[in-house]
Design a protein around this motif. Structure first.
Motif, PDB file in Angstrom:
ATOM      1  N   LEU A 132       0.831  -1.207   0.000  1.00 42.23           N
ATOM      2  CA  LEU A 132       0.000   0.000   0.000  1.00 42.23           C
ATOM      3  C   LEU A 132       0.866   1.257   0.000  1.00 42.23           C
ATOM      4  O   LEU A 132       0.563   2.242  -0.682  1.00 42.23           O
ATOM      5  N   GLN A 133       1.967   1.217   0.758  1.00 39.41           N
ATOM      6  CA  GLN A 133       2.871   2.374   0.803  1.00 39.41           C
ATOM      7  C   GLN A 133       3.540   2.610  -0.545  1.00 39.41           C
ATOM      8  O   GLN A 133       3.694   3.762  -0.978  1.00 39.41           O
ATOM      9  N   LEU A 134       3.934   1.529  -1.227  1.00 32.96           N
ATOM     10  CA  LEU A 134       4.553   1.679  -2.544  1.00 32.96           C
ATOM     11  C   LEU A 134       3.593   2.297  -3.551  1.00 32.96           C
ATOM     12  O   LEU A 134       3.984   3.140  -4.373  1.00 32.96           O
ATOM     13  N   LYS A 135       2.335   1.888  -3.480  1.00 34.04           N
ATOM     14  CA  LYS A 135       1.338   2.455  -4.386  1.00 34.04           C
ATOM     15  C   LYS A 135       1.121   3.931  -4.075  1.00 34.04           C
ATOM     16  O   LYS A 135       1.017   4.760  -4.989  1.00 34.04           O
ATOM     17  N   ASP A 136       1.070   4.264  -2.790  1.00 32.14           N
ATOM     18  CA  ASP A 136       0.931   5.668  -2.402  1.00 32.14           C
ATOM     19  C   ASP A 136       2.131   6.486  -2.859  1.00 32.14           C
ATOM     20  O   ASP A 136       1.987   7.624  -3.343  1.00 32.14           O
ATOM     21  N   LEU A 137       3.326   5.916  -2.722  1.00 29.45           N
ATOM     22  CA  LEU A 137       4.546   6.624  -3.139  1.00 29.45           C
ATOM     23  C   LEU A 137       4.523   6.888  -4.639  1.00 29.45           C
ATOM     24  O   LEU A 137       4.875   7.991  -5.093  1.00 29.45           O
ATOM     25  N   GLU A 138       4.090   5.912  -5.399  1.00 29.92           N
ATOM     26  CA  GLU A 138       3.970   6.078  -6.853  1.00 29.92           C
ATOM     27  C   GLU A 138       3.018   7.228  -7.186  1.00 29.92           C
ATOM     28  O   GLU A 138       3.315   8.081  -8.036  1.00 29.92           O
ATOM     29  N   ASN A 139       1.884   7.273  -6.492  1.00 28.48           N
ATOM     30  CA  ASN A 139       0.891   8.323  -6.741  1.00 28.48           C
ATOM     31  C   ASN A 139       1.382   9.698  -6.287  1.00 28.48           C
ATOM     32  O   ASN A 139       1.120  10.711  -6.943  1.00 28.48           O
ATOM     33  N   VAL A 140       2.108   9.717  -5.160  1.00 25.67           N
ATOM     34  CA  VAL A 140       2.646  10.987  -4.644  1.00 25.67           C
ATOM     35  C   VAL A 140       3.652  11.573  -5.626  1.00 25.67           C
ATOM     36  O   VAL A 140       3.632  12.767  -5.931  1.00 25.67           O
ATOM     37  N   GLU A 141       4.543  10.742  -6.126  1.00 25.49           N
ATOM     38  CA  GLU A 141       5.571  11.231  -7.052  1.00 25.49           C
ATOM     39  C   GLU A 141       4.961  11.748  -8.347  1.00 25.49           C
ATOM     40  O   GLU A 141       5.413  12.765  -8.898  1.00 25.49           O
ATOM     41  N   ALA A 142       3.921  11.077  -8.817  1.00 22.25           N
ATOM     42  CA  ALA A 142       3.237  11.546 -10.029  1.00 22.25           C
ATOM     43  C   ALA A 142       2.560  12.893  -9.770  1.00 22.25           C
ATOM     44  O   ALA A 142       2.590  13.794 -10.621  1.00 22.25           O
TER      45      ALA A 142
END
Length: 365
Positions: A132-142
């Motif tokens: 879940l954190q990796l998915k959030d990180l991906e979305n944050v960076e975008a």
């Protein structure tokens, strides 16, 4: 107010068994991963003895409890954030919920396969946290790439969002969830707008065997230590036992079974109540001969907002609310008696509704 809690966990931890106990919907349950492919939705009645006490006095034609929606989401696996094991679909299902019920396997049974070969609930928790954190990180960076352009032009709102994203990214890179980051009240709407998976409130459910259902076991203690810093509630439930309880239709038989197990109520009742708290919900009542009903509102709702849950016209044309405290109504035995005792209050638009208030709205449209 249709608010949803999503039940998540690795495959074969007992999610679907628990879901079946919670609702009349029968999610397929079997001893292999990916048993649940589509999310199953159950509308669950929230147990509330206050409603029954009101009904005993009013004797209404109809009794309507409040409800919470529970979604059984298919088991996550390592790599879900990259689409492994239908991960994208599962993560999208979680995004649509308001809170997370994370089921952890805390029992040993060689006949039930564990997707990772051994029972270790802390490791299981971390697997899902990381995905879940990796998915959030991906979305944050975008999102940061988009916001940076607007912030560079001096856009104040973009700069505020940029600051929030920087703090969220730092937390995620340290292995922490977004819910661990402290925000100002003015920032919360912007955080909500981001729809971060790890910003959702969470409840941990330890699925144990029969011998551990009252006091827990070493696995439960390990979970408690692992989540101590998260300020999250931990519940102990035996999903297999709950399935047995659900099959008992006779109230006396059920009471005897619970007593034999050393339980005062079914674990699912505690789970539903905990889910209600997790969503920061509370209840007010309307009471009349035609209907006694429990209404779900967010904590902090004003009288007009609470009226709007019944009908938007009630909120638009709100004039005042007549309010009785539940304890007073139960003590005096009728609305008239409450009035005569001077215990009925008339409240305006600024009144903050309290849990258990009995309300009657005056409005004009």
């Amino acid at each position: 107010m249709a608010l949803k809690c999503g039940i998540v966990g690795l495959p074969n931890v007992g999610k679907s068994t628990l879901f079946n106990c919670l609702s009349n919907a029968k999610a397929q349950s079997a001893n292999f991963p990916f048993c649940t492919i589509e999310p199953n939705l159950g509308v669950i009645t929230v147990p509330d003895e206050r409603l029954n006490k009101l009904a005993e006095i009013v004797k209404p034609q109809n009794l309507v409890p409040t409800t919470v929606e529970i979604v059984d989401i298919a088991g996550l696996v390592k790599g879900a954030s990259k689409g492994e094991g239908l991960g994208n679909k599962f993560l999208a299902n979680i995004r649509e919920t308001d809170a997370i019920i994370h089921v952890l396997r805390c029992f040993d049974d060689g006949n039930i396969v564990h997707v990772d070969g051994s029972v270790n609930p802390v490791r299981d928790k971390e697997i899902i946290d990381i995905e879940l954190q990796l998915k959030d990180l991906e979305n944050v960076e975008a999102r940061m790439a988009k916001v940076a352009r607007a912030a560079s032009t001096g856009d104040k709102d973009a700069k505020k969002m940029q600051d929030i994203l920087v703090r969220i990214k730092a937390a995620l890179l340290e292995g922490n969830s977004v819910r661990s980051v402290e925000f100002e009240d003015s920032e919360l709407p912007l955080v909500d707008e981001l729809q971060m998976l790890t910003s959702k409130p969470i409840l941990y459910v330890c699925n144990v065997d029969e011998a551990s259902v009252v006091n827990g076991n070493k696995h439960v203690e390990a979970v408690r230590q692992a989540v101590a810093a998260e300020n999250a509630e931990v519940l102990i439930i035996g999903a297999a036992i709950e399935a047995d309880i659900a099959e008992l239709e006779d109230p006396e038989e059920r009471a005897m079974f619970l007593s034999d197990m050393g339980l005062d109520q079914p674990g699912v009742a505690k789970l539903i109540t905990a889910a209600y708290r997790l969503l920061k919900l509370q209840t007010y009542f309307t009471a009349g001969v035609k209907e006694v009903r429990a209404w779900t509102i967010h904590k902090g709702y004003t009288a007009p907002e609470a009226a709007g849950v019944i009908h938007t016209d009630f909120q638009k044309g709100f004039i005042r609310a007549e309010v009785m405290k539940l304890a007073d109504f139960l003590s005096f035995g009728s609305e008239q008696a409450v009035k005569e005792a001077g215990k009925l209050s008339v409240e305006g638009k600024e009144y903050i509704v309290q849990d258990g208030d009995i309300m009657h709205f005056r409005f004009n449209v």
